[in-house]
Write a protein that holds these residues in place. Structure first.
Motif, PDB file in Angstrom:
ATOM      1  N   GLY A  91       3.909   4.385  -8.744  1.00  0.00           N
ATOM      2  CA  GLY A  91       3.055   4.879  -9.814  1.00  0.00           C
ATOM      3  C   GLY A  91       1.936   3.929 -10.185  1.00  0.00           C
ATOM      4  O   GLY A  91       1.332   4.077 -11.237  1.00  0.00           O
ATOM      5  N   GLY A  92       1.658   2.954  -9.365  1.00  0.00           N
ATOM      6  CA  GLY A  92       0.546   2.046  -9.639  1.00  0.00           C
ATOM      7  C   GLY A  92       0.716   0.745  -8.892  1.00  0.00           C
ATOM      8  O   GLY A  92       1.814   0.382  -8.468  1.00  0.00           O
ATOM      9  N   ARG A  93      -0.392   0.020  -8.758  1.00  0.00           N
ATOM     10  CA  ARG A  93      -0.342  -1.240  -8.015  1.00  0.00           C
ATOM     11  C   ARG A  93       0.468  -2.292  -8.755  1.00  0.00           C
ATOM     12  O   ARG A  93       1.164  -3.099  -8.145  1.00  0.00           O
ATOM     13  CB  ARG A  93      -1.759  -1.762  -7.776  1.00  0.00           C
ATOM     14  CG  ARG A  93      -2.458  -1.025  -6.698  1.00  0.00           C
ATOM     15  CD  ARG A  93      -3.719  -1.683  -6.254  1.00  0.00           C
ATOM     16  NE  ARG A  93      -4.329  -2.590  -7.222  1.00  0.00           N
ATOM     17  CZ  ARG A  93      -5.611  -2.807  -7.325  1.00  0.00           C
ATOM     18  NH1 ARG A  93      -6.444  -2.181  -6.546  1.00  0.00           N
ATOM     19  NH2 ARG A  93      -6.087  -3.635  -8.212  1.00  0.00           N
TER      20      ARG A  93
ATOM     21  N   ALA B 161       0.837  -1.208   0.000  1.00  0.00           N
ATOM     22  CA  ALA B 161       0.000   0.000   0.000  1.00  0.00           C
ATOM     23  C   ALA B 161       0.868   1.254   0.000  1.00  0.00           C
ATOM     24  O   ALA B 161       0.541   2.248  -0.651  1.00  0.00           O
ATOM     25  CB  ALA B 161      -0.914  -0.001   1.216  1.00  0.00           C
ATOM     26  N   GLY B 162       1.986   1.214   0.721  1.00  0.00           N
ATOM     27  CA  GLY B 162       2.871   2.371   0.781  1.00  0.00           C
ATOM     28  C   GLY B 162       3.607   2.619  -0.518  1.00  0.00           C
ATOM     29  O   GLY B 162       3.951   3.758  -0.845  1.00  0.00           O
ATOM     30  N   ARG B 163       3.881   1.583  -1.268  1.00  0.00           N
ATOM     31  CA  ARG B 163       4.654   1.727  -2.503  1.00  0.00           C
ATOM     32  C   ARG B 163       3.803   2.044  -3.724  1.00  0.00           C
ATOM     33  O   ARG B 163       4.360   2.355  -4.778  1.00  0.00           O
ATOM     34  CB  ARG B 163       5.425   0.443  -2.772  1.00  0.00           C
ATOM     35  CG  ARG B 163       6.585   0.279  -1.832  1.00  0.00           C
ATOM     36  CD  ARG B 163       7.608  -0.614  -2.421  1.00  0.00           C
ATOM     37  NE  ARG B 163       8.802  -0.605  -1.600  1.00  0.00           N
ATOM     38  CZ  ARG B 163       9.692  -1.561  -1.606  1.00  0.00           C
ATOM     39  NH1 ARG B 163       9.530  -2.590  -2.396  1.00  0.00           N
ATOM     40  NH2 ARG B 163      10.756  -1.484  -0.848  1.00  0.00           N
ATOM     41  N   VAL B 164       2.515   1.955  -3.635  1.00  0.00           N
ATOM     42  CA  VAL B 164       1.664   2.202  -4.798  1.00  0.00           C
ATOM     43  C   VAL B 164       1.884   3.616  -5.322  1.00  0.00           C
ATOM     44  O   VAL B 164       2.088   3.817  -6.522  1.00  0.00           O
ATOM     45  CB  VAL B 164       0.172   1.970  -4.453  1.00  0.00           C
ATOM     46  CG1 VAL B 164      -0.733   2.506  -5.539  1.00  0.00           C
ATOM     47  CG2 VAL B 164      -0.082   0.495  -4.244  1.00  0.00           C
ATOM     48  N   GLU B 165       1.865   4.578  -4.435  1.00  0.00           N
ATOM     49  CA  GLU B 165       1.999   5.963  -4.874  1.00  0.00           C
ATOM     50  C   GLU B 165       3.399   6.247  -5.407  1.00  0.00           C
ATOM     51  O   GLU B 165       3.569   6.887  -6.434  1.00  0.00           O
ATOM     52  CB  GLU B 165       1.669   6.914  -3.725  1.00  0.00           C
ATOM     53  CG  GLU B 165       1.411   8.329  -4.203  1.00  0.00           C
ATOM     54  CD  GLU B 165       0.828   9.185  -3.106  1.00  0.00           C
ATOM     55  OE1 GLU B 165       1.296  10.317  -2.984  1.00  0.00           O
ATOM     56  OE2 GLU B 165      -0.069   8.713  -2.400  1.00  0.00           O
ATOM     57  N   GLU B 166       4.420   5.737  -4.717  1.00  0.00           N
ATOM     58  CA  GLU B 166       5.794   6.026  -5.141  1.00  0.00           C
ATOM     59  C   GLU B 166       6.150   5.280  -6.432  1.00  0.00           C
ATOM     60  O   GLU B 166       6.916   5.783  -7.237  1.00  0.00           O
ATOM     61  CB  GLU B 166       6.778   5.703  -4.016  1.00  0.00           C
ATOM     62  CG  GLU B 166       7.441   4.366  -4.063  1.00  0.00           C
ATOM     63  CD  GLU B 166       8.315   4.068  -2.872  1.00  0.00           C
ATOM     64  OE1 GLU B 166       9.256   3.299  -3.052  1.00  0.00           O
ATOM     65  OE2 GLU B 166       8.044   4.569  -1.778  1.00  0.00           O
TER      66      GLU B 166
ATOM     67  N   ALA C  11       4.176  -1.666  -8.163  1.00  0.00           N
ATOM     68  CA  ALA C  11       4.518  -1.910  -6.759  1.00  0.00           C
ATOM     69  C   ALA C  11       4.488  -3.399  -6.441  1.00  0.00           C
ATOM     70  O   ALA C  11       5.198  -3.855  -5.547  1.00  0.00           O
ATOM     71  CB  ALA C  11       3.556  -1.166  -5.842  1.00  0.00           C
TER      72      ALA C  11
END
Length: 170
Positions: free
Chosen positions: A62-64, A55-60, A67
């Motif tokens: 750029g997508g599920r 969940a934390g890496r989705v934004e960094e 990540a």
């Protein structure tokens, strides 16, 4: 799988070794319950860590989808412990069933046989009919609160309007 097992810590590896099918087959029910709890806690730990990191890496990332690949090791650890939990749970279920059957057989063996029931005199048909008739517990089935009465009335009115439209078409 072997590469992942090589990267586990010593305590995690010990848990994997304890969950070996030959070893769990020799455990009694209490030891198996304790092992089940430890494996479940480890599985929950890695599933929770995987979900949080993903969940934390989705934004960094750029997508599920992007990540997803970055979190492969945690996901693999969660899968390993999920598999172990399934094996331990299956063995525990088999032992619990066997234990329940043994207790039931023991109980039935200790229980005295039922005494024969004395025969009753035959009764007339009318008396039987009177005995079988039981008063309903609730005679009025209508809703009791004002809100429920209003809703029931609204539903009846809606259904009546629908039926009237159908009747008009024929």
């Amino acid at each position: 799988m072997d590469a992942l097992l090589g990267s586990l810590t010593e305590t995690e590896l010990a848990l994997v070794r304890e969950s070996d099918p030959e070893r769990i087959a020799s455990l009694d029910e209490d030891a198996l319950i304790e092992l089940h709890n430890r494996v479940r806690r480890a599985r929950n730990k890695y599933v929770k860590a995987y979900r949080r990191r993903a969940a934390g890496r989705v934004e960094e990332a750029g997508g599920r989808g992007k990540a997803h690949a970055q979190n492969a090791r945690r996901r693999a650890k969660a899968e390993v412990f999920e598999t172990l939990l399934a094996a331990v749970s299956q063995q525990l279920a088999a032992l619990a069933k066997a234990s329940a059957e043994a207790y039931e057989a023991e109980r039935l063996k200790a229980e005295p046989p039922p005494a024969p029931q004395p025969r009753q005199k035959p009764q007339k048909a009318k008396q039987k009919a009177k005995q079988k008739k039981v008063a309903p517990q609730r005679t009025d089935r209508r809703p009791s609160s004002p809100d429920l009465r209003k809703r029931a009335a609204s539903t009846r009115a809606t259904n009546a309007r629908k039926q009237a439209r159908k009747d008009k078409r024929s």
